[in-house]
Scaffold this active site. Sequence first.
Site, PDB file in Angstrom:
ATOM      1  N   TYR A 124     103.332  33.882  24.842  1.00 16.23           N
ATOM      2  CA  TYR A 124     104.137  34.721  23.940  1.00 16.23           C
ATOM      3  C   TYR A 124     103.397  36.002  23.585  1.00 16.23           C
ATOM      4  O   TYR A 124     103.204  36.323  22.418  1.00 16.23           O
ATOM      5  CB  TYR A 124     104.492  33.932  22.667  1.00 16.23           C
ATOM      6  CG  TYR A 124     105.546  32.875  22.902  1.00 16.23           C
ATOM      7  CD1 TYR A 124     105.688  32.268  24.143  1.00 16.23           C
ATOM      8  CD2 TYR A 124     106.413  32.491  21.901  1.00 16.23           C
ATOM      9  CE1 TYR A 124     106.647  31.300  24.375  1.00 16.23           C
ATOM     10  CE2 TYR A 124     107.385  31.519  22.117  1.00 16.23           C
ATOM     11  CZ  TYR A 124     107.484  30.926  23.358  1.00 16.23           C
ATOM     12  OH  TYR A 124     108.441  29.971  23.572  1.00 16.23           O
ATOM     13  N   LYS A 173      99.521  21.691  31.438  1.00 17.32           N
ATOM     14  CA  LYS A 173      99.975  21.740  32.837  1.00 17.32           C
ATOM     15  C   LYS A 173      98.780  22.193  33.688  1.00 17.32           C
ATOM     16  O   LYS A 173      98.893  23.070  34.552  1.00 17.32           O
ATOM     17  CB  LYS A 173     101.165  22.707  32.957  1.00 17.32           C
ATOM     18  CG  LYS A 173     101.868  22.718  34.295  1.00 17.32           C
ATOM     19  CD  LYS A 173     102.752  21.515  34.524  1.00 17.32           C
ATOM     20  CE  LYS A 173     103.302  21.514  35.943  1.00 17.32           C
ATOM     21  NZ  LYS A 173     104.096  20.314  36.255  1.00 17.32           N
ATOM     22  N   ASP A 206     105.526  17.859  31.905  1.00 17.22           N
ATOM     23  CA  ASP A 206     106.781  17.303  32.436  1.00 17.22           C
ATOM     24  C   ASP A 206     106.869  15.804  32.145  1.00 17.22           C
ATOM     25  O   ASP A 206     107.897  15.294  31.697  1.00 17.22           O
ATOM     26  CB  ASP A 206     106.968  17.616  33.935  1.00 17.22           C
ATOM     27  CG  ASP A 206     105.675  17.607  34.716  1.00 17.22           C
ATOM     28  OD1 ASP A 206     104.603  17.434  34.109  1.00 17.22           O
ATOM     29  OD2 ASP A 206     105.717  17.763  35.952  1.00 17.22           O
TER      30      ASP A 206
END
Length: 334
Positions: A124, A173, A206
């Site tokens: 962000y 991740k 995930d």
Amino acid sequence: MTQTITVIRGDGIGPEIMDATLFVLDALNTGLTYEYADAGLAALEKHGELIPASTLESITKNKVALKSPLTTPVGGGFSSINVALRRQFDLYANVRPAISFPNTKSRYENIDMITVRENTEGAYLAEGQEVSADGETAFSGTRITRKGSERIVRYAFELAKSTGRKKVTAVHKANIIKSTSGLFLDVAREVAAKYPEIEFQEMIVDNACMQLVMRPEQFDIIVTTNLFGDIISDLCAGLVGGLGLAPGANIGADVAIFEAVHGTAPDIAGQGKANPVALMLGAAQMLDHVGQPENAERLRKAIVATMEAKDSLTGDLGGTGTTMGFAKAIASRI
Ligand code: NAD
């Protein structure tokens, strides 16, 4: 010495849910005093700016604010007020509990977890967003720092310690995004090693999403980077019955701002239909923060008891009650 907090009544349903929340806080005899400050549309109309200097001064002085949702006007070069407050006070930790309440339409019971989202870096970034001249390619960057990762993971472990929680799961991740997510995970492992009494778990994002939907009860505290935390905390709000029950705290080294996760709900504003519980739960987080955990617990218990009795519930919870009627039913159980 009495503690003063800054109160921002906000826009849309903001004033209604704030009145309801202050009503239950009065029933708790917290001893807190309130300094009212404007922000959002209300401030733009009164002072000509979205966050007047006097509001920033009030928050700086009091260090704690309870805030209703604010309208950021669309267009006209206005950037999000919430993002501006986050930057101004370096509110690096976004802390969002997801707790099951009785008589909601949620799929699960007995969920009790907290997402700790890094609030200042990650994907962000305001700078470095590019779209090529032909409009065919876009680029945006992600920045993760050791300092940013360290302080958010440490916050999660300290929160576990102070609230008697047993496990922290770092969601990442790092298998694919080896640089940024990799650094976050490395730092999370280093910090975790300093808290041997608290179980540490790593989970790829995930898989974490699938596990949250299938076996949410296995989670206690989740700590993660900005974008993953944004998504996961909304997923968790959905698991326990939606936005009307989802509070959030934005915490920095000096200042903390407590709020409901939802927006100003212009479709129901001024009608006494809004559910005040999300902001009340934000107020409960605030009570924990200012050293009144017993009052925080009394408030949460009164909310649970009122929902269990289906007393004066608002329309989003399947009732026909009003915002203030619901607050009075909760206050009567305090
Ligand atoms: P929203 O959360 O205001 O509304 C989404 C839906 O949920 C609406 O149907 C609304 O009626 C319902 N809802 C929300 N809160 C509720 C409550 N307490 N009780 C019952 N129903 C409730 O989201 P939106 O429509 O996308 O945004 C409206 C405005 O809010 C925008 O101006 C946006 O910028 C602002 N906003 C502010 C904040 C904040 O200040 N923290 C957060 C999100 C959106």
